[in-house]
Design an enzyme around this catalytic site. Structure first.
Site, PDB file in Angstrom:
ATOM      1  N   HIS A   1      37.352  51.168  45.675  1.00  0.00           N
ATOM      2  CA  HIS A   1      38.032  51.065  44.384  1.00  0.00           C
ATOM      3  C   HIS A   1      38.117  52.481  43.794  1.00  0.00           C
ATOM      4  O   HIS A   1      37.247  53.327  44.065  1.00  0.00           O
ATOM      5  CB  HIS A   1      37.165  50.166  43.486  1.00  0.00           C
ATOM      6  CG  HIS A   1      37.749  49.796  42.166  1.00  0.00           C
ATOM      7  ND1 HIS A   1      37.718  50.634  41.079  1.00  0.00           N
ATOM      8  CD2 HIS A   1      38.347  48.662  41.747  1.00  0.00           C
ATOM      9  CE1 HIS A   1      38.284  50.022  40.046  1.00  0.00           C
ATOM     10  NE2 HIS A   1      38.672  48.826  40.424  1.00  0.00           N
TER      11      HIS A   1
ATOM     12  N   ASP B   1      28.358  49.730  45.707  1.00  0.00           N
ATOM     13  CA  ASP B   1      29.219  49.121  44.701  1.00  0.00           C
ATOM     14  C   ASP B   1      29.245  47.621  45.003  1.00  0.00           C
ATOM     15  O   ASP B   1      29.933  47.171  45.916  1.00  0.00           O
ATOM     16  CB  ASP B   1      30.621  49.745  44.806  1.00  0.00           C
ATOM     17  CG  ASP B   1      31.635  49.040  43.914  1.00  0.00           C
ATOM     18  OD1 ASP B   1      31.298  47.991  43.335  1.00  0.00           O
ATOM     19  OD2 ASP B   1      32.772  49.536  43.819  1.00  0.00           O
TER      20      ASP B   1
ATOM     21  N   GLN C   1      31.848  43.200  43.874  1.00  0.00           N
ATOM     22  CA  GLN C   1      32.428  41.993  44.487  1.00  0.00           C
ATOM     23  C   GLN C   1      31.424  41.256  45.359  1.00  0.00           C
ATOM     24  O   GLN C   1      31.809  40.332  46.089  1.00  0.00           O
ATOM     25  CB  GLN C   1      33.670  42.351  45.320  1.00  0.00           C
ATOM     26  CG  GLN C   1      34.789  43.007  44.548  1.00  0.00           C
ATOM     27  CD  GLN C   1      35.474  42.067  43.542  1.00  0.00           C
ATOM     28  OE1 GLN C   1      35.263  40.867  43.531  1.00  0.00           O
ATOM     29  NE2 GLN C   1      36.303  42.642  42.674  1.00  0.00           N
TER      30      GLN C   1
ATOM     31  N   LYS D   1      32.588  39.964  36.104  1.00  0.00           N
ATOM     32  CA  LYS D   1      33.049  39.397  37.375  1.00  0.00           C
ATOM     33  C   LYS D   1      32.101  38.302  37.854  1.00  0.00           C
ATOM     34  O   LYS D   1      32.230  37.788  38.964  1.00  0.00           O
ATOM     35  CB  LYS D   1      33.156  40.492  38.432  1.00  0.00           C
ATOM     36  CG  LYS D   1      34.279  41.506  38.132  1.00  0.00           C
ATOM     37  CD  LYS D   1      34.413  42.482  39.263  1.00  0.00           C
ATOM     38  CE  LYS D   1      35.186  43.723  38.862  1.00  0.00           C
ATOM     39  NZ  LYS D   1      36.628  43.526  38.866  1.00  0.00           N
TER      40      LYS D   1
ATOM     41  N   CYS E   1      43.732  48.838  42.089  1.00  0.00           N
ATOM     42  CA  CYS E   1      42.864  50.013  41.878  1.00  0.00           C
ATOM     43  C   CYS E   1      42.334  50.564  43.196  1.00  0.00           C
ATOM     44  O   CYS E   1      41.207  51.056  43.275  1.00  0.00           O
ATOM     45  CB  CYS E   1      41.704  49.694  40.938  1.00  0.00           C
ATOM     46  SG  CYS E   1      42.242  49.360  39.281  1.00  0.00           S
TER      47      CYS E   1
HETATM   48  N1  PMP Z   1      34.449  48.279  42.399  1.00  0.00           N
HETATM   49  C1  PMP Z   1      35.035  47.171  42.866  1.00  0.00           C
HETATM   50  C2  PMP Z   1      34.880  46.810  44.310  1.00  0.00           C
HETATM   51  C3  PMP Z   1      35.775  46.378  41.994  1.00  0.00           C
HETATM   52  O1  PMP Z   1      36.384  45.278  42.470  1.00  0.00           O
HETATM   53  C4  PMP Z   1      35.898  46.753  40.649  1.00  0.00           C
HETATM   54  C5  PMP Z   1      36.732  45.932  39.671  1.00  0.00           C
HETATM   55  N2  PMP Z   1      37.970  45.527  40.180  1.00  0.00           N
HETATM   56  C6  PMP Z   1      35.243  47.900  40.219  1.00  0.00           C
HETATM   57  C7  PMP Z   1      34.526  48.642  41.121  1.00  0.00           C
HETATM   58  C8  PMP Z   1      35.304  48.349  38.797  1.00  0.00           C
HETATM   59  O2  PMP Z   1      34.709  47.402  37.964  1.00  0.00           O
HETATM   60  P1  PMP Z   1      34.817  47.584  36.391  1.00  0.00           P
HETATM   61  O3  PMP Z   1      36.286  47.641  36.076  1.00  0.00           O
HETATM   62  O4  PMP Z   1      34.161  46.349  35.846  1.00  0.00           O
HETATM   63  O5  PMP Z   1      34.115  48.833  36.043  1.00  0.00           O
END
Ligand code: PMP
Length: 428
Positions: A142, A219, A222, A245, A385
């Protein structure tokens, strides 16, 4: 689920077998938003990788806090402040237990996964990465796990290295010994890809990172919401995720770190609560976790995150995972049976979480998303993203359906019917 809407059969007949792990009907009854209609159709919410819906238990935790307990934490001697502090710290303890963190002080409240990643880049990595060192990430990150490292590498004259993703959507582990080498200081990888759904071998990567004296940051945005995650079993040095999430509120996330690492790290932000003593000349830092929690924290949302953790623990994370595996297998089967569709990521549903990204060769993802919305179906469209990854598939956007505890096979049928319905206008 018992509702029906024009053109969509959402009877539970198809969901009998997945009822064994979770009582999905009972789960659905806890989510007020699921009885909403969108464009006169029952809401089919398949955008869970972006954010999840909230059960009434989480909403009640927020309301109760503001109606009964609201006060600032850690400072007051009055009853409300003591109660607020106890509830705030209890939520931290619940999160620690949920990920099997050895002690609650190793759980730091942040705003979200992005802030947790930035925190590690700006503190631990800023102090340890020097000229000629390298930082290893993957090609399926991401943006929030790419950009902080690009910036740090540029600032330090360090190298940013990528573990490649194969055509099969899996991480290419063949070269990890040469990519993660003696100059690697940190390996920062996603546990589950928000685009491909791929579940990465984080324990193996942790092992290799430790062999060369590097640390690993995972990270888990997910993964923690969807599967049992044990930070000690993986041997994670740092791990982060977002409450929104996993049925919790927005604006709150977690950074877990090993105690000794967090303890020796410099603070990220300065201000109230994170200090031990301040003179006109200087200051000393508070103990963990407060050293990283400057200012009035997000008290209500932390407490509501505790309620989300309670909710998920009650369901059982093994059951949550099994439920999603069944939905993913069914979804892969149904979506791939359509014409004109290419699915990205592992073909074997056992290798992925509940995320299916795809493109239709006759319908742009944004058109598809808009047409599905007309039918009450919420999916994600765009680069998710993860621009470099999505572009590596030769497209600038993809459609993504992602599942959670309240989704049913019947909703996947609604999605597939919705794609067919959209084809009537776009495919000639
Ligand atoms: N890493 C991953 C794998 C994600 O899916 C996301 C959110 N789509 C993020 C980081 C960022 O999360 P946040 O927007 O809650 O900071």
């Amino acid at each position: 689920m018992s509702t029906t809407g024009p053109g969509i059969d959402v009877s539970p007949a198809n969901d009998v077998d997945i009822g064994r792990m979770l009582d999905v009907e009972a789960v659905r009854a806890d989510f007020p938003i699921l009885s909403r209609k969108i464009n006169d159709r029952p809401l089919v919410y398949l955008d869970n990788a972006a954010t999840t819906q909230k059960p009434r238990q989480v909403i009640a935790a927020l309301t109760n806090f503001y109606e009964q307990t609201n006060a600032n934490v850690h400072r007051g001697v009055h009853t409300l402040s003591i109660e607020a502090t106890d509830a705030y710290e209890l939520a931290r303890t619940k999160v620690a237990k949920f990920i099997n963190a050895p002690r609650p002080e190793t759980v730091i409240w942040t705003r979200n996964t992005s802030e947790s990643l930035n925190l590690v880049a700006a503190t631990w990595a800023n102090a340890h990465v020097g000229e000629g060192d390298n930082i290893v990430i993957t090609a399926m990150e991401h943006h929030s796990n790419i950009v902080p490292w690009q910036q740090l590498a540029a600032r330090k004259n360090a190298e940013l290295r990528y573990l490649a993703v194969g055509k099969d959507g899996l991480l290419d582990m063949a070269n990890i010994e040469s990519i993660i080498d003696s100059r690697t200081k940190i390996v920062s990888v996603t546990h589950v890809s928000n685009v491909l759904g791929t579940v990465n071998p984080v324990a193996e990567l942790a092992n290799r990172a430790h062999e060369v004296g590097a640390v690993i940051l995972i990270d888990a945005a997910q993964s923690v919401p969807h599967m049992p995650v044990d930070v000690q079993a993986i041997d994670a040095d740092f791990l982060c995720f977002s409450a929104h999430k996993m049925l919790g509120p927005t604006g709150i996330g977690v950074l877990y770190g090993k105690y000794d690492l967090l303890d020796e790290m410099p603070p990220y932000m300065y201000g109230g609560d994170m200090i031990l003593e301040v003179t006109y000349e200087d200051a000393t830092w508070n103990d963990l976790p407060y050293k990283f929690e400057a200012g009035t924290p997000n008290i209500a949302d932390a407490i509501a995150t505790g309620a989300a953790v309670d909710y998920l623990s009650e369901l059982g994370m093994e059951n949550v995972w099994e439920h999603e595996q069944q939905l993913t297998a069914y979804g892969m089967d149904q979506i791939s049976s359509l014409n004109h569709i290419t699915i990205f990521g592992p073909e074997d549903p056992a290798l992925k979480g509940g995320v299916i990204s795809f493109v239709h060769d006759k319908i742009h993802p944004h058109d598809l998303g808009t047409a599905l919305d007309q039918q009450g179906i919420a999916i994600r469209t765009g680069h998710h993203c993860a621009m470099p990854l999505v572009r590596s598939y030769g497209v600038v956007a993809a459609a993504r359906a992602s599942f959670y505890v309240y989704n049913t096979k019947t909703e996947i049928d609604a999605l597939v019917d919705g794609i067919r319905e959209t084809e009537r206008y776009f495919v000639r």
